[in-house]
Write a protein that holds these residues in place. Sequence first.
Motif, short mmCIF file in Angstrom:
data_model
loop_
_atom_site.label_atom_id
_atom_site.label_comp_id
_atom_site.label_asym_id
_atom_site.label_seq_id
_atom_site.Cartn_x
_atom_site.Cartn_y
_atom_site.Cartn_z
N ALA A 248 0.83 -1.21 0.00
CA ALA A 248 0.00 0.00 0.00
C ALA A 248 0.87 1.26 0.00
O ALA A 248 0.57 2.23 -0.71
N ASN A 249 1.93 1.24 0.78
CA ASN A 249 2.83 2.40 0.82
C ASN A 249 3.51 2.62 -0.53
O ASN A 249 3.68 3.76 -0.98
N LEU A 250 3.91 1.52 -1.19
CA LEU A 250 4.55 1.63 -2.48
C LEU A 250 3.59 2.19 -3.54
O LEU A 250 3.97 3.05 -4.34
N ILE A 251 2.35 1.73 -3.51
CA ILE A 251 1.35 2.23 -4.46
C ILE A 251 1.10 3.71 -4.23
O ILE A 251 1.03 4.51 -5.19
N THR A 252 0.98 4.12 -2.98
CA THR A 252 0.77 5.54 -2.67
C THR A 252 1.97 6.37 -3.09
O THR A 252 1.82 7.49 -3.61
N ALA A 253 3.18 5.82 -2.90
CA ALA A 253 4.38 6.55 -3.30
C ALA A 253 4.41 6.77 -4.80
O ALA A 253 4.78 7.85 -5.28
N VAL A 254 4.00 5.76 -5.58
CA VAL A 254 3.98 5.90 -7.04
C VAL A 254 2.98 6.97 -7.46
O VAL A 254 3.27 7.82 -8.31
N SER A 255 1.79 6.95 -6.87
CA SER A 255 0.76 7.93 -7.25
C SER A 255 1.18 9.35 -6.88
O SER A 255 0.94 10.29 -7.64
N GLN A 256 1.83 9.51 -5.72
CA GLN A 256 2.27 10.85 -5.32
C GLN A 256 3.46 11.32 -6.15
O GLN A 256 3.56 12.49 -6.51
N ALA A 257 4.37 10.39 -6.46
CA ALA A 257 5.52 10.76 -7.28
C ALA A 257 5.10 11.18 -8.68
O ALA A 257 5.75 12.03 -9.31
N ALA A 258 4.00 10.60 -9.17
CA ALA A 258 3.50 10.96 -10.51
C ALA A 258 3.10 12.43 -10.58
O ALA A 258 3.03 13.01 -11.68
N PHE A 259 2.83 13.04 -9.41
CA PHE A 259 2.49 14.45 -9.38
C PHE A 259 3.62 15.30 -9.96
O PHE A 259 3.39 16.39 -10.49
N GLY A 260 4.85 14.79 -9.86
CA GLY A 260 5.99 15.52 -10.40
C GLY A 260 6.03 15.57 -11.91
O GLY A 260 6.83 16.33 -12.49
N ALA A 261 5.18 14.77 -12.59
CA ALA A 261 5.17 14.79 -14.06
C ALA A 261 4.72 16.14 -14.60
O ALA A 261 5.16 16.57 -15.67
N LEU A 262 3.86 16.83 -13.85
CA LEU A 262 3.34 18.12 -14.32
C LEU A 262 4.43 19.18 -14.40
O LEU A 262 4.63 19.79 -15.46
N PRO A 263 5.18 19.47 -13.31
CA PRO A 263 6.25 20.49 -13.45
C PRO A 263 7.35 20.08 -14.42
O PRO A 263 7.91 20.94 -15.10
N ILE A 264 7.64 18.79 -14.51
CA ILE A 264 8.66 18.34 -15.46
C ILE A 264 8.22 18.63 -16.89
O ILE A 264 9.00 19.12 -17.72
N ALA A 265 6.96 18.35 -17.20
CA ALA A 265 6.44 18.63 -18.54
C ALA A 265 6.44 20.13 -18.82
O ALA A 265 6.76 20.57 -19.94
N ILE A 266 6.09 20.93 -17.82
CA ILE A 266 6.09 22.39 -17.99
C ILE A 266 7.52 22.88 -18.26
O ILE A 266 7.74 23.71 -19.16
N GLY A 267 8.47 22.38 -17.49
CA GLY A 267 9.85 22.80 -17.70
C GLY A 267 10.37 22.41 -19.07
O GLY A 267 11.04 23.20 -19.75
#
Length: 402
Positions: A248-267
């Motif tokens: 469960a912790n690993l799944i939550t970590a993946v979903s939260q880390a995916a949030f970083g895709a937005l600023p990376i795409a903007i940059g």
Amino acid sequence: MTGRRREPAVWLVVVTAALVVLGIAVALATPYRASDGSGAWGAIYFVFPIAAFSIVGALIALRRPGNAIGWLLATIGLLFAIVVACSAVAKWGLETDALPKAVAEWIGVGSSVWVIALGLLGTQLPLRLPDGRLPSSHWTWFSRISLALIALTLIGMAAQRGRVEDVPGTANPVGSAWVEPLSGAIFLLILCFFVALAALVIRYRRADALDRAQLRWVALGGAAFLVIYIVTLPLPSTLGTSDHSTTANLITAVSQAAFGALPIAIGYAILRHRLYDIDLVVNRALVYGALTATLAGMYLGSVLLLQLLLDGITGDSGLAVAASTLAVAALFRPARVRIQAAVDRRFFRRKYDAERTIEAFSTRLRDEVDLRALSSELNAVVRETLQPAHLSLWLRAPEARR
């Protein structure tokens, strides 16, 4: 660029990193978080998205200091770092009595700045992508209203009565029954999120080719986050895992880390000049996503069907699996060709029409003998497929016979 203009962006990253490190260290030092490992997983949850916002924002601010997007991203990263640090320090101080109770409670109030971070992320960021300016002066009033709603929501959320960090025996030092209802402004703020997205769509429709390419990269980053988040959200309950299990912790970590895709795409969209390969990325994502879903559905369906048909004959499911695998392998290429054609026809109509035009011209080319008519048709084909600003056709004069 002078050193002084670089300093604010660098200091934003430094302060953000210091706050994240402080939050992680204090979370790991809190007894209950150290015992069940939630402190370490909490660090994984937040480090990547905060680092993405902060570092990408600083890079944009250093390379494009006049673009407000860089400063917005770096500020959002800083605000999320403040939330992590204040929450962790308040929890640590209240659980271990390492800080006076009143001090820890006041520190806990600082975690309310998540309202500012999400407010800027949902309103000012889409309003100002990709060049840092509003779509037009008519949107100034909306920008100011959204900022006022962020302030009202922040005051209301900070004044919520109740325990600090859910620790028994504590109370919010600024909790107020009179001010608490201001938190209802969050519903109007959420409505502003949709209006800001509508402004982004309007900007896209009016933008030139470069701005459209930039906005498509931003949309791709946002879509990647949403898809990963939606897919991973029901997984813990579907798999039957407990809230604090490693899975469960690993799944939550993946979903939260995916949030970083937005600023990376903007940059990537703002800092890179040649962005026109986004169409190829989107095209391939659509084609191979649809192909994977189609082949997986066919494979599962054929396995089940063949098992039902062969169960009474062989009683072995291995034959059904082998036959289904061979069938899917044989269908891969024709399915990909058909799906590619369907995607081009539906989503990339200009490319599809251009290919059909070139094919028709190639057919006529074999039979056309009139040079003037051929030149006219060639000009028409180039204008229709490539749409150049100017077009000239030069023909080499035939060599004189010796």
